[in-house]
Design an enzyme around this catalytic site. Sequence first.
Site, PDB file in Angstrom:
ATOM      1  NE  ARG A  35      -4.007  -1.963   2.271  1.00 17.62           N
ATOM      2  CZ  ARG A  35      -4.698  -2.338   3.345  1.00 17.62           C
ATOM      3  NH1 ARG A  35      -4.534  -1.690   4.484  1.00 17.62           N
ATOM      4  NH2 ARG A  35      -5.529  -3.349   3.286  1.00 17.62           N
ATOM      5  NE  ARG A  39      -6.740   4.927   3.082  1.00 16.36           N
ATOM      6  CZ  ARG A  39      -7.520   4.315   3.970  1.00 16.36           C
ATOM      7  NH1 ARG A  39      -8.706   4.817   4.263  1.00 16.36           N
ATOM      8  NH2 ARG A  39      -7.106   3.214   4.574  1.00 16.36           N
ATOM      9  NE  ARG A  48     -11.084   9.009  -3.209  1.00 12.18           N
ATOM     10  CZ  ARG A  48     -11.182   8.002  -2.340  1.00 12.18           C
ATOM     11  NH1 ARG A  48     -10.094   7.386  -1.908  1.00 12.18           N
ATOM     12  NH2 ARG A  48     -12.352   7.588  -1.928  1.00 12.18           N
ATOM     13  CG  ASP A  86      -9.660  -2.689  -4.252  1.00 12.62           C
ATOM     14  OD1 ASP A  86     -10.457  -3.648  -4.214  1.00 12.62           O
ATOM     15  OD2 ASP A  86      -9.321  -2.055  -3.243  1.00 12.62           O
ATOM     16  CE1 TYR A 160     -13.285  -7.256   1.575  1.00 14.26           C
ATOM     17  CE2 TYR A 160     -11.703  -8.961   0.972  1.00 14.26           C
ATOM     18  CZ  TYR A 160     -12.027  -7.822   1.687  1.00 14.26           C
ATOM     19  OH  TYR A 160     -11.093  -7.242   2.521  1.00 14.26           O
TER      20      TYR A 160
END
Length: 353
Positions: A35, A39, A48, A86, A160
């Site tokens: 990652r 963020r 973003r 993703d 998921y």
Amino acid sequence: MAPKPADFPNTQADKPLLAVLRGERRGPPPIWMMRQAGRYLPEYRALREEKGSFLDLVYDTDAAAEITLQPLKRFPELDAAVLFADILLIPFAIGQNLTFVAGEGPHLTPPLASTGLDQLTPFPARLDPIYETVSKVRSQLDPAKALIGFAGSPWTVATYMVAGQASRQQSEARQLAYQDPERFAELIEKVEQVTLEYLSKQIEAGAEAVQLFDSWAGSLAPAQFEQWVIAPTARIVSALKARHLDVPVIGFPKGAGGKLAAYALETEVDAIGLDETVDPVWAAREVPREMPLQGNLDPLALLAGGDALKSGVRRILDAFDGRPHIFNLGHGILQETPIAHVDELLKLVKGGK
């Protein structure tokens, strides 16, 4: 027009990360962070805000390429770029609807706990922009840096798809696998097929190594782990090797613990990513010495910084001294991580202090 693989110079021998994945020992070890494009970086947050939703960023190939490259521009000590995408793009391509809800995370509809695959309409073109992003990144990447593609492993992706979202202890998928193993096997097989094509096309577009993320592997009992983690991973690795013999595959079975040795032996991945719960001393002893290991600093130690960071880095470097090792975190970098702590981590790893 995006470049073709033939347009890329063959400079793999000059890339430390790829050398280690081939079994070489390098000191200091190469480093990248799961990652690392995301963020915790102010430049990511600014983009973003400008571009909109997460999926808008993923499907804007110029923006996704920029995000993939942002960490290397800020931290030139990093040895690899990892694709910004993703793992849930696979179920999106299989035909589930994918949305990211603020404060809740991803949602997939309809959940497959009560809906069959035959109710979904596949949209394989939903993956095409990812290959364009890979090509754009590769064309802009420093020739000394490697490009890592990735996908979720079938078990984790299936959890998921069955629940429709992240679920506590993955109970919906585990229950379906016990109660209706034939239906669950059909789902795993479908995810496996799409994942193989997805990774293969990332490689064709310029990815030089790929990682399979099995983030929820730790929730399975041993027999289920063999059936739903090891077996599908082994089939994907074998098929990828048949198509792309020289492209290494990193397996990351988070939470596997004592099952890591079996995973390493039976999947035939080229390297094992270790999560932060694995004792590096134990891993160095139990995993074959010639197999490259990746990891495994606790992301919270990086967040804390100071002595926690220094001691964590030193323990890992000491444990893996003398064997092929790629420094990484035990899972993804946390959003709140200070930039200064990442700078310190890179100095510790590259300086050997």
